[in-house]
Motif scaffolding. Structure first.
Motif, PDB file in Angstrom:
ATOM      1  N   VAL A 156      21.122   3.040   1.299  1.00  0.00           N
ATOM      2  CA  VAL A 156      20.405   2.754   0.052  1.00  0.00           C
ATOM      3  C   VAL A 156      19.680   1.423   0.216  1.00  0.00           C
ATOM      4  O   VAL A 156      20.104   0.559   0.995  1.00  0.00           O
ATOM      5  CB  VAL A 156      21.371   2.696  -1.148  1.00  0.00           C
ATOM      6  CG1 VAL A 156      22.078   4.033  -1.335  1.00  0.00           C
ATOM      7  CG2 VAL A 156      22.394   1.578  -0.979  1.00  0.00           C
ATOM      8  N   PRO A 171      14.202   4.190  -5.791  1.00  0.00           N
ATOM      9  CA  PRO A 171      15.155   4.151  -4.677  1.00  0.00           C
ATOM     10  C   PRO A 171      15.144   5.392  -3.799  1.00  0.00           C
ATOM     11  O   PRO A 171      15.213   6.517  -4.279  1.00  0.00           O
ATOM     12  CB  PRO A 171      16.502   3.979  -5.376  1.00  0.00           C
ATOM     13  CG  PRO A 171      16.177   3.288  -6.644  1.00  0.00           C
ATOM     14  CD  PRO A 171      14.844   3.853  -7.067  1.00  0.00           C
ATOM     15  N   TYR A 184      16.978   7.441  -0.570  1.00  0.00           N
ATOM     16  CA  TYR A 184      18.322   7.642  -0.040  1.00  0.00           C
ATOM     17  C   TYR A 184      18.224   8.359   1.292  1.00  0.00           C
ATOM     18  O   TYR A 184      17.421   9.273   1.468  1.00  0.00           O
ATOM     19  CB  TYR A 184      19.165   8.511  -0.983  1.00  0.00           C
ATOM     20  CG  TYR A 184      19.403   7.940  -2.357  1.00  0.00           C
ATOM     21  CD1 TYR A 184      20.506   7.133  -2.623  1.00  0.00           C
ATOM     22  CD2 TYR A 184      18.522   8.225  -3.398  1.00  0.00           C
ATOM     23  CE1 TYR A 184      20.730   6.624  -3.901  1.00  0.00           C
ATOM     24  CE2 TYR A 184      18.740   7.722  -4.668  1.00  0.00           C
ATOM     25  CZ  TYR A 184      19.842   6.927  -4.915  1.00  0.00           C
ATOM     26  OH  TYR A 184      20.051   6.428  -6.178  1.00  0.00           O
TER      27      TYR A 184
END
Length: 205
Positions: free
Chosen positions: A8, A72, A74
């Motif tokens: 992450v 974000p 991943y």
């Protein structure tokens, strides 16, 4: 045995959030219900680990340039014994993406973008036979399966196993409760039984 590496962007999660993400991933993979023998569930959980990483550098190839922390990204890599890889890949990709989407929803971000955009990349990696080291020695898929089912088999040998409910059968290797006439995946071999324990939603159908 599963090793889940989750990458992450830096600064997105605090320590409690990283721990919560790891627990959610384990709980999603290690399905528990009344049909599962607790001895096998506990043995499976001993062989599952999640590592949450925050790389010092993360560069996206897209144009225009973007910061992976803005929305974000991943990257998840799951390592399993090679003989299991093909059977578990579809289920794991779906299940892990669902957990990441739930994480996004909890942070009040759009969880559906993980299905619209390539923002969650999942790799399922098969570890070659003899290339897993536990107990101070190299082991293969079969030995992992035997380790996972041994506590239940020992309980059977001691006579410490409940009788099957009416109209049901209990698998003598892994303790799975199934309906009469509905042999579950992998019978008569052991690997399917262990996979059924680890990933029962995939193999239930």
């Amino acid at each position: 045995m599963l090793l889940i590496d989750v990458y992450v962007p830096q600064g997105i999660f605090g320590e409690q959030e990283r721990q919560a993400l790891g627990r959610r991933l384990i709980d999603a993979v290690m399905v528990e219900d009344d049909s599962h023998a607790i001895e096998v569930l506990d043995a499976e959980r001993r062989l599952v680990q999640v590592l949450v990483h925050e790389p010092a550098g993360w560069v996206l190839g897209q144009r225009p340039e973007a910061d992976p922390a803005d929305l974000p990204r991943y990257f998840v890599r799951v390592s399993v014994p090679a003989p299991w890889r093909k059977e578990v890949s579809t289920h794991l990709v779906h299940t892990l993406t669902v957990v990441l989407a739930q994480t996004e929803a909890a942070a009040r971000r759009d969880p559906e973008r993980l299905r619209r955009e390539p923002h969650a990349l999942v790799h399922i990696v098969g570890i070659s036979e003899g290339s897993i080291g536990i107990y101070g020695r190299s082991v293969g898929a079969r030995e992992v399966e035997e380790q996972v089912t041994r506590p239940y088999r020992d309980a059977v040998a001691r006579g410490a196993v409940l009788q099957a409910p009416e109209g049901k059968l209990i698998d003598p290797v892994c303790g799975m409760t199934v309906g009469r006439g509905h042999a579950h995946a992998g019978a008569p071999g052991g690997r399917g039984r262990v996979l059924f324990r680890l990933l029962s939603p995939l193999l239930r159908g």
